[in-house]
Design an enzyme around this catalytic site. Structure first.
Site, PDB file in Angstrom:
ATOM      1  N   ASP A  88     -10.537   3.369   4.454  1.00 18.66           N
ATOM      2  CA  ASP A  88     -11.051   2.003   4.255  1.00 18.66           C
ATOM      3  C   ASP A  88     -12.585   2.013   4.156  1.00 18.66           C
ATOM      4  O   ASP A  88     -13.186   1.050   3.697  1.00 18.66           O
ATOM      5  CB  ASP A  88     -10.662   1.115   5.446  1.00 18.66           C
ATOM      6  CG  ASP A  88      -9.369   0.330   5.218  1.00 18.66           C
ATOM      7  OD1 ASP A  88      -9.036   0.072   4.048  1.00 18.66           O
ATOM      8  OD2 ASP A  88      -8.707  -0.023   6.214  1.00 18.66           O
ATOM      9  N   LYS A 111       0.845  -1.205   0.000  1.00 19.59           N
ATOM     10  CA  LYS A 111       0.000   0.000   0.000  1.00 19.59           C
ATOM     11  C   LYS A 111       0.875   1.249   0.000  1.00 19.59           C
ATOM     12  O   LYS A 111       0.598   2.222  -0.705  1.00 19.59           O
ATOM     13  CB  LYS A 111      -0.940  -0.012   1.219  1.00 19.59           C
ATOM     14  CG  LYS A 111      -2.026  -1.075   1.102  1.00 19.59           C
ATOM     15  CD  LYS A 111      -2.818  -1.272   2.390  1.00 19.59           C
ATOM     16  CE  LYS A 111      -3.761  -2.456   2.244  1.00 19.59           C
ATOM     17  NZ  LYS A 111      -4.585  -2.724   3.429  1.00 19.59           N
ATOM     18  N   GLN A 114      -4.172  -1.590   9.656  1.00 17.93           N
ATOM     19  CA  GLN A 114      -4.172  -2.881   8.966  1.00 17.93           C
ATOM     20  C   GLN A 114      -4.794  -3.962   9.854  1.00 17.93           C
ATOM     21  O   GLN A 114      -4.369  -4.153  10.994  1.00 17.93           O
ATOM     22  CB  GLN A 114      -2.722  -3.257   8.597  1.00 17.93           C
ATOM     23  CG  GLN A 114      -2.601  -4.571   7.845  1.00 17.93           C
ATOM     24  CD  GLN A 114      -3.260  -4.542   6.469  1.00 17.93           C
ATOM     25  OE1 GLN A 114      -3.113  -3.584   5.732  1.00 17.93           O
ATOM     26  NE2 GLN A 114      -3.983  -5.592   6.134  1.00 17.93           N
TER      27      GLN A 114
END
Ligand code: NAD
Length: 296
Positions: free
Chosen positions: A118, A51, A95
């Site tokens: 997200d 990422k 994460q």
């Protein structure tokens, strides 16, 4: 039969986003994504690195926060609070998974909804369900883009989503059923308690498979002409250098005989998921800086 090339669609989107990053830079804004890693899963480190690399390629600045897996949960919450309060940080991504002693739900709820790239925060989930999304979760959003790129309009079609997870299945169904571009499908959601899965999947014009079960769906469970989006990424033992290979939730070889279009694994949904995180980070920057840019 078309094999939908997720790498190519994602590459095009990244190049469009690159120009938006440049526009923001001209306006004095440098998009910045903070990643927070406190995961017991060794694969998480690789995901975060990927990422960060994706961001850096576009000129998105990254901040790297790492906490030991045995740190108290409060340390993670404090790290999130600091990133929330930092005006230079536009997006905050924790994460998953987090260690068992930390309540993941509290983690998600701690992130400033405006920085929630997200799109897992209940405020962003709520907005999506209510029909005025701010950020869309990366995987379902990426699938919506893939369908559009393959010129598949879900409107009026029967979409069958296999899987009801918070990050893929349910938001996917929400997007497909919405009265909006890329939606308007008659939508069925199947899950682990669905009886006679094949009788459902055979009714699909568009099938989104997100069950996490290797090759759960084969050609005999599909009707001719179906568009198959295979989200699954499953490691199965194989006689390869690594000792495994990646397969989807769909048995590619039999499905391609029946489908009109299908995404491969890897190279289908995965690259789109990655690209949509960049999209959300660019959007988060523009929203918080109050700079008007036209997103691709
Ligand atoms: P999950 O385990 O959270 O959810 C799986 C869902 O599938 C559950 O809702 C369950 O009810 C359903 N299910 C399980 N077995 C079933 C069966 N036999 N019949 C019908 N439904 C069944 O998984 P997830 O996080 O949604 O991920 C699903 C898959 O997609 C995994 O393989 C994951 O690795 C992959 N994934 C890929 C991407 C990507 O970018 N390509 C992103 C996220 C997840």
């Amino acid at each position: 039969m078309t094999v939908i090339d997720g790498e190519a669609v994602a590459a095009e989107l990244r190049s469009e986003l690159q120009s938006r990053v440049d526009e923001l830079a001209d306006a004095g804004e440098r998009p910045t994504l903070a990643t927070v890693l406190m995961s017991p899963d060794p694969a998480s480190e690789t995901y975060v690195e990927m990422k960060q690399q994706d961001c850096e390629e576009l000129g998105i600045v990254t901040r790297d926060v790492e906490l030991p897996t045995d740190a108290p949960g409060e340390e993670l919450f404090t790290a999130i609070d600091e990133l929330n309060a930092d005006p230079e940080v536009d997006g905050v991504l924790v994460q998953a998974p987090v260690p068992d002693h930390v309540d993941y739900r509290r983690v998600v709820e701690r992130i400033d909804p405006l920085k929630d790239v997200d799109a897992f925060h209940p405020e962003n989930v709520g907005r999506l369900v209510a029909g005025y999304p701010r950020y869309k979760p990366c995987t379902p959003h990426g699938i919506q883009r893939l369908l559009a790129a393959a010129e598949v309009d879900p409107a009026g079609k029967h979409a069958v989503v296999v899987g009801r997870s918070r990050i893929v299945g349910r938001p996917m169904a929400n997007l497909l059923v919405q009265k909006a571009a890329g939606g308007n499908a008659t939508t069925t959601v199947c899950h682990s308690r669905t009886e006679d899965l094949a009788s459902q999947t055979r009714q699909a014009d568009i099938l989104v498979a997100a069950a996490g079960v290797p090759e759960l769906i084969d050609g005999a469970m599909l009707s001719p002409g179906v568009v198959v989006i295979d989200v699954g990424i499953n490691r199965v033992e194989a006689d390869t250098e690594k000792g495994y290979e990646l397969v989807g939730d769909v048995e590619f070889e039999s499905a391609r005989e029946t489908a009109s279009a299908i995404t491969p694994v890897p190279g289908g949904v995965g690259p789109m998921t990655r690209a949509m995180l960049l999209y959300n980070t660019v959007k988060a920057t523009a929203l918080q800086a109050d700079v008007e840019i036209e997103l691709p």
